[in-house]
Write a protein that holds these residues in place. Structure first.
Motif, PDB file in Angstrom:
ATOM      1  N   ALA A   1     121.616 109.314 109.613  1.00  0.00           N
ATOM      2  CA  ALA A   1     122.171 108.650 108.431  1.00  0.00           C
ATOM      3  C   ALA A   1     121.518 107.278 108.276  1.00  0.00           C
ATOM      4  O   ALA A   1     121.056 106.698 109.258  1.00  0.00           O
ATOM      5  CB  ALA A   1     123.678 108.508 108.571  1.00  0.00           C
ATOM      6  N   PRO A   2     121.517 106.745 107.064  1.00  0.00           N
ATOM      7  CA  PRO A   2     120.916 105.422 106.867  1.00  0.00           C
ATOM      8  C   PRO A   2     121.779 104.325 107.490  1.00  0.00           C
ATOM      9  O   PRO A   2     122.995 104.330 107.367  1.00  0.00           O
ATOM     10  CB  PRO A   2     120.845 105.266 105.343  1.00  0.00           C
ATOM     11  N   HIS A   3     121.132 103.419 108.194  1.00  0.00           N
ATOM     12  CA  HIS A   3     121.784 102.240 108.772  1.00  0.00           C
ATOM     13  C   HIS A   3     121.887 101.189 107.672  1.00  0.00           C
ATOM     14  O   HIS A   3     121.299 101.331 106.597  1.00  0.00           O
ATOM     15  CB  HIS A   3     120.954 101.727 109.955  1.00  0.00           C
TER      16      HIS A   3
ATOM     17  N   ARG B   1     123.904 109.061 114.709  1.00  0.00           N
ATOM     18  CA  ARG B   1     125.261 108.626 115.027  1.00  0.00           C
ATOM     19  C   ARG B   1     126.173 109.846 115.127  1.00  0.00           C
ATOM     20  O   ARG B   1     125.821 110.940 114.681  1.00  0.00           O
ATOM     21  CB  ARG B   1     125.778 107.655 113.973  1.00  0.00           C
ATOM     22  N   ALA B   2     127.336 109.626 115.726  1.00  0.00           N
ATOM     23  CA  ALA B   2     128.332 110.705 115.814  1.00  0.00           C
ATOM     24  C   ALA B   2     128.714 111.132 114.405  1.00  0.00           C
ATOM     25  O   ALA B   2     128.857 110.303 113.510  1.00  0.00           O
ATOM     26  CB  ALA B   2     129.552 110.225 116.587  1.00  0.00           C
TER      27      ALA B   2
ATOM     28  N   TYR C   1     119.647 105.681 118.171  1.00  0.00           N
ATOM     29  CA  TYR C   1     121.043 106.113 118.262  1.00  0.00           C
ATOM     30  C   TYR C   1     121.954 104.932 118.010  1.00  0.00           C
ATOM     31  O   TYR C   1     121.835 103.901 118.663  1.00  0.00           O
ATOM     32  CB  TYR C   1     121.333 106.717 119.642  1.00  0.00           C
ATOM     33  N   GLN C   2     122.867 105.074 117.061  1.00  0.00           N
ATOM     34  CA  GLN C   2     123.857 104.037 116.785  1.00  0.00           C
ATOM     35  C   GLN C   2     125.141 104.463 117.468  1.00  0.00           C
ATOM     36  O   GLN C   2     125.901 105.256 116.934  1.00  0.00           O
ATOM     37  CB  GLN C   2     124.081 103.866 115.285  1.00  0.00           C
TER      38      GLN C   2
ATOM     39  N   SER D   1     124.934  99.209 118.413  1.00  0.00           N
ATOM     40  CA  SER D   1     123.562  98.813 118.697  1.00  0.00           C
ATOM     41  C   SER D   1     122.705 100.065 118.800  1.00  0.00           C
ATOM     42  O   SER D   1     123.144 101.083 119.306  1.00  0.00           O
ATOM     43  CB  SER D   1     123.488  98.022 120.001  1.00  0.00           C
ATOM     44  N   GLY D   2     121.486  99.981 118.330  1.00  0.00           N
ATOM     45  CA  GLY D   2     120.587 101.131 118.406  1.00  0.00           C
ATOM     46  C   GLY D   2     120.081 101.311 119.821  1.00  0.00           C
ATOM     47  O   GLY D   2     119.786 100.363 120.515  1.00  0.00           O
TER      48      GLY D   2
END
Length: 187
Positions: free
Chosen positions: A95-97, A105-106, A171-172, A177-178
């Motif tokens: 997904a876009p950050h 992300r989950a 990964y967020q 934090s990535g």
């Protein structure tokens, strides 16, 4: 007709009616038992996974992929996954950050497989994340995964491990934090 003759006839009728009632109740009971057993459709019972595979990893994170096909006439929602090959699993999406970059992300709400449709689990898209593999997963090994659906039904499948150089997304996690996905077991 005297009373002696009437009594046996009444008793015979009552006995016949009782026997008939018992037979009806017994057949209803058997029907009810049959409908609450294997004949009842669950979300998991309509799902098949095609071409499942797992990215090999020496340690850290890795992921499972494949195509979930729903042969039933109702949607199915995968809400969680487990595997003896990891201490925990999550359903993930890309997904876009906030900065516009794509991050992993989950996936909230689970993975929905539409009635009569498919949902693809691919690198760079939705996938099943093995968060911390418990021992190295080498190409050719098999990994067992159990999916749990919204109705609490489960489906187990095995997937062969493959060498794959991709899937190095950010990964967020919960801490926002990535984390560099190169931790997914570089080859």
């Amino acid at each position: 007709m005297n009373m002696r003759t009437a009594r046996p006839t009444s008793t015979r009728r009552l006995t016949s009616l009782t026997a008939a009632a018992v037979a009806v109740v017994a057949s209803l009971g058997l029907t009810a038992c049959g409908s609450s057993g294997a004949d009842v459709a669950t979300q998991a019972s309509g799902i098949v996974i095609e071409d499942p595979w797992v990215k090999e990893a020496d340690s850290g994170m890795t992921a499972a992929f494949g195509v979930l096909r729903n042969d039933s006439d109702t949607e199915a929602v995968v809400v969680s996954a487990t595997s003896p090959s990891t201490s925990s699993m999550e359903l993930h999406e890309m997904a876009p950050h906030d900065d516009g970059d794509m991050v992993m992300r989950a996936k909230k709400g689970g993975v929905t497989i539409p009635a009569g449709g498919t949902h693809t689990l691919d690198p760079g898209a939705d996938h099943l994340m093995l968060m911390d593999v418990t021992k190295p997963i080498k190409a050719g090994d098999t990994v067992t995964v159990t999916l749990t659906f919204a109705d609490k039904s489960t489906m187990k499948f095995t997937a062969p491990a493959r060498t794959f150089a991709g899937a190095n997304e950010d990964y967020q996690g919960d801490d926002k934090s990535g984390t560099d996905m190169s931790e997914m077991g570089d080859e």
